[in-house]
Each structure stands twice: as C-alpha cells, then as structure tokens.
Design an enzyme around this catalytic site. Structure first.
Site: not given
Length: 459
Positions: A102, A248, A250, A252
């Site tokens: 992440s 961010d 990743d 999500d």
C-alpha cells in the site's frame, strides 16, 4: 525461522523484504492459505494480483507455488490495484491475494487476503490459523492430513477492462460537463488503473507521476500525509483544474483536492457519497467509523438514512455492512466501501461519485462540498509513547470526572462535550504510538482540546 507474528498483522501481511519475509515465507503462507480456503468452503481456485514493487512478482509467484502444492488452481490477474483484486475475487467468486504494501516505503511488501466474494480475512477470521500453519511448514512440519492428489494449474486473466466496465456501470460519467482533472498516482497503481477507467469520458486528465515505480522517486504514495499532497495542490492551481485526485500506492484510497488546491476532508466525501447512495432508494444504512466527522451521521439522518458507528478498520466495517446490509461505508482515512462492490473498499468508485456530483451541476467543488464540512478537525496526530495504556488511563482520569463530559470506549477512548467538541485517542496495533483525532465547532475550540490532550499524552 522468521517471526511471522511481526509481519502478519490484524488485517494483512506486511513487512520489510527480505529482512522480515521472503519467497520462502510467501510460499508457506500460500500453502496455508490454500488449505484454509479449501477446508472452509471447498475452494478449488485462488486469484492473485500484484502492485509495481520490485519484490511483488517474485513473492506472488512463490505464494502461487504454495497454493498449487495443495491442488488448488491459481488465476493470475497480474498487475493491478487492490480494488481490482477485490473485483476479481468478487466477480469470479474466488478467494484472492493482493501483493502490495500500500502506502509503505519501497523496502516493504505485503499480502491482502480475502475470501471468495471479496469477504475479508483478518486476525479474528482466519489469519491466525493461516499464520500458525505457515509457521509449522517453515519449521519442517506437515500440518495437513489431506492428500490433494494433484498439483494445481496456473492460468492468466487480465481483468482491467472488466473492472473498468463494472465501475462505469455503477456511476455514469458520460453526460457530465467537461472537467479538468489532475491525478497524482504517486508512481503507484493509479497510474495503471486511471487510464483504463476514466478514458473516453468528458474528462481532461492531467497525469502526475503515472510511471509505475516501486521506489517512489517523487514522494511517498501516502496521501494521508499532507506533505504528499503538495505537488497535486500546486498542479491543480497551475492548470486551473476543477479537481485533483491523489491515490495511494495500491490505489484503493483516493484523496480529493478542490479547485482552490485545498484538500476536501474524507468525512465530507463520505457525506457526499452517502447522500448519492441513499438517493438510489435501495437501502438506508450508512456505516461510518468513530473518527469520521459528526457531520456524517447528521447528514445521513437529514437524508432519511440510518447512520451506524463502528470501530476503525476494514474488517469491522465490512462485517457491520454485512450485518446491516449497509449501502455504503466511509472512514477518516479515505477508505470507501460499497455494497455494490462486494462491500469492499475502492477509491476509484468514490472518485467517480465525486466527479459525477461535480459534473452534474455548475458550482465549483469548494462550494459543492461546503455543505458537508461543518466542523473543524485536527487530522490524525501521532505521539510516540512507551506506555500506551498508562497514557490513555491518565487521559481517562483527567476527563472522567468533568461535568457534562461523556466517555466511550468502543475503539480507544472517545471523550465528548455538549458543545459538539470531541476527541478520540487510540493505540496503534503495530507501533508504540497513540493516535489523536480532535473535532470541534471552530478552530479555537479544536486547538484548545488538542493542546490540552497532547500535554497529558506527551508528559
């Protein structure tokens, strides 16, 4: 043997590569995960995806080897965002594994695991069993009695277009007024998904840092830190854009910047999207965690909805959404959950709702969102402390005897006043930190509460 308790956290796997975990550990976790999902539901296939970090492909392939060893097939979705993996796990009805750390720095990597239908796997719902089996495997033991009788097979499936089509079916942007949109992907997976999802629409996309680079050469892919929004804020002003989007690592989570270059709070976005979801007439329950603004439940009630307050964290949000059949859920950290997306979090879908709300009317974003910004918030303030419990106890003692003050211990300690001021103090699960969030009717009152609490916490 690696200490798996240090990398298998409350919600996922996360640690430094190769110091804390490597391909051997990934293979053991894959083996344990395959046995867990097969034993629980009879699963015969697992879908995987990975981000752009250098270690993601080797780790995901080692994990797949472990899955295959238990006679379970692997569908490799390849490069993708976390919400794309959730889409795959939901639409294909397969358990899934996303390889990403992440927003963490380049030396980290991790795995986000889910059941078929993108249902969460956390510490209280299977992650402890997976960890224990992986530990036994690394120790040379054979914890499974079942003989799979075969090796699994590997296939590949690019789900990016299906993912984009699904999102575009949930929010129609084709008829909005033209918008100029600056997008900061932070060299993360937004640079991969934004062109697929938002192309061919009345949007002029101004890309920033779309090159996939797990070393994050421009800034950390963590828009929760205001320092990482500075470039996007400048870009919005420079280009005279209508809106800025920051994803961010990743992709999500998505943070929103208005036309003035000012951040829009995730609580305001929660309120805005909640109103849109309630307007569909398909449900009334909206989930919000206890750190979102008090404006959120107020707005939900004003629009005929039923707000439900939960602890912080995706496993709690998703469980409560399932229990209440909630149509939407939002967190202060810009995680947004949709019943129409298997109750999973997707920053892209939240961004599309904001683009639709902006493009369906003529006002600038700052005016549109003003109705959802009713209070002044501190943002999350972290304090490093040696004795988390002792400092929280000290705060409880200070405020417990005050007239008119109420204390709530749903998640950490929340202290509230009749004038609308409140704060929440929570211990980090993974670091020696206390996290403070304060909200009040005005900036002076917020600063007063903030400074008083921090004086005790940091004493």
């Amino acid at each position: 043997m690696p200490d798996l308790t240090s990398i298998i956290k409350a919600y996922d796997v996360r640690g430094v590569v190769p110091d804390q975990w490597d391909e051997t550990v990934a293979r053991a976790i894959g083996t344990a995960f395959a046995e867990f999902v097969h034993g629980e539901t009879g699963a015969t296939s697992v879908v995987t995806a990975h981000d752009m970090r250098d270690s993601s492909v080797p780790l995901s392939r080692a994990f797949a080897e472990g899955v295959l060893s238990r006679g379970i097939d692997v569908v490799e979705a390849g490069l993708g965002s976390t919400d794309m993996l959730y889409f795959a796990a939901g639409s294909l009805e397969m358990p899934g594994a996303m390889f990403t750390a992440s927003h963490n720095p380049a030396q980290y990597n991790g795995i986000k695991l889910c059941r078929a239908g993108a249902a969460p796997i956390g510490q209280d719902s299977g992650l402890v069993q997976i960890r224990e089996w992986a530990e036994q495997l690394l120790d040379g033991a054979a914890p499974f009695g079942r003989d799979p009788g075969r090796l699994g097979t590997v296939s590949t499936r690019d789900v990016a277009v299906e993912y984009a089509d699904y999102l575009r079916g949930l929010v129609d942007l084709s008829g909005i007024r033209p918008l100029k949109v600056v997008v900061d992907a932070g060299n993360g997976m937004g640079g991969h998904t934004v062109p697929v999802v938002l192309s061919g629409l009345p949007l002029e996309i101004v890309p920033m840092y779309f090159e996939l680079d797990g070393s994050f050469p421009n800034h950390e892919a963590n828009p929760l830190d205001p320092a990482n929004l500075v470039d996007l804020q400048a870009g919005v002003r420079e280009h005279g854009a209508d809106i800025g989007l920051a994803f961010d690592g990743d992709a999500d989570r998505c943070f929103i910047i208005d036309e003035r270059g000012e951040p829009v709070s995730p609580s305001a976005i929660t309120g805005l999207v909640a109103v849109r979801e309630l307007a569909k007439g398909t449900g009334t329950v909206i989930i919000h965690n206890l750190i979102t603004s008090r404006a959120v439940p107020e707005i939900v009630r004003e629009h005929g909805g039923e707000p439900v307050r939960t602890r912080v964290g995706h496993s709690f949000i998703k469980a409560e959404m399932a229990r209440t059949d909630a149509v939407f859920g939002g967190e202060h950290s810009a995680h947004y959950y949709f019943r129409d997306f298997w109750r999973a979090d997707t920053g892209m879908l939240a961004a599309m709702h904001v683009l639709a709300a902006l493009g369906e009317q003529a006002r600038p974003l700052s005016e549109l969102t003003a109705a959802y910004e009713r209070y002044v918030a501190s943002g999350e303030i972290n304090s490093t402390v040696a004795d988390q419990a002792g400092r929280v106890a000290a705060i409880r003692e200070v405020y417990g005897e005050r007239d008119g003050v109420t204390l709530d211990e749903l998640d950490g300690l929340t202290v509230s006043w009749p004038d609308g001021a409140w704060f929440n103090l929570r211990a980090s699960n993974t670091e020696p930190l206390l996290r403070l969030n304060v909200e009040a009717p005005d900036a002076t009152r917020m600063a007063q509460v903030r400074d008083e609490v921090l004086e005790v916490v940091r004493a």
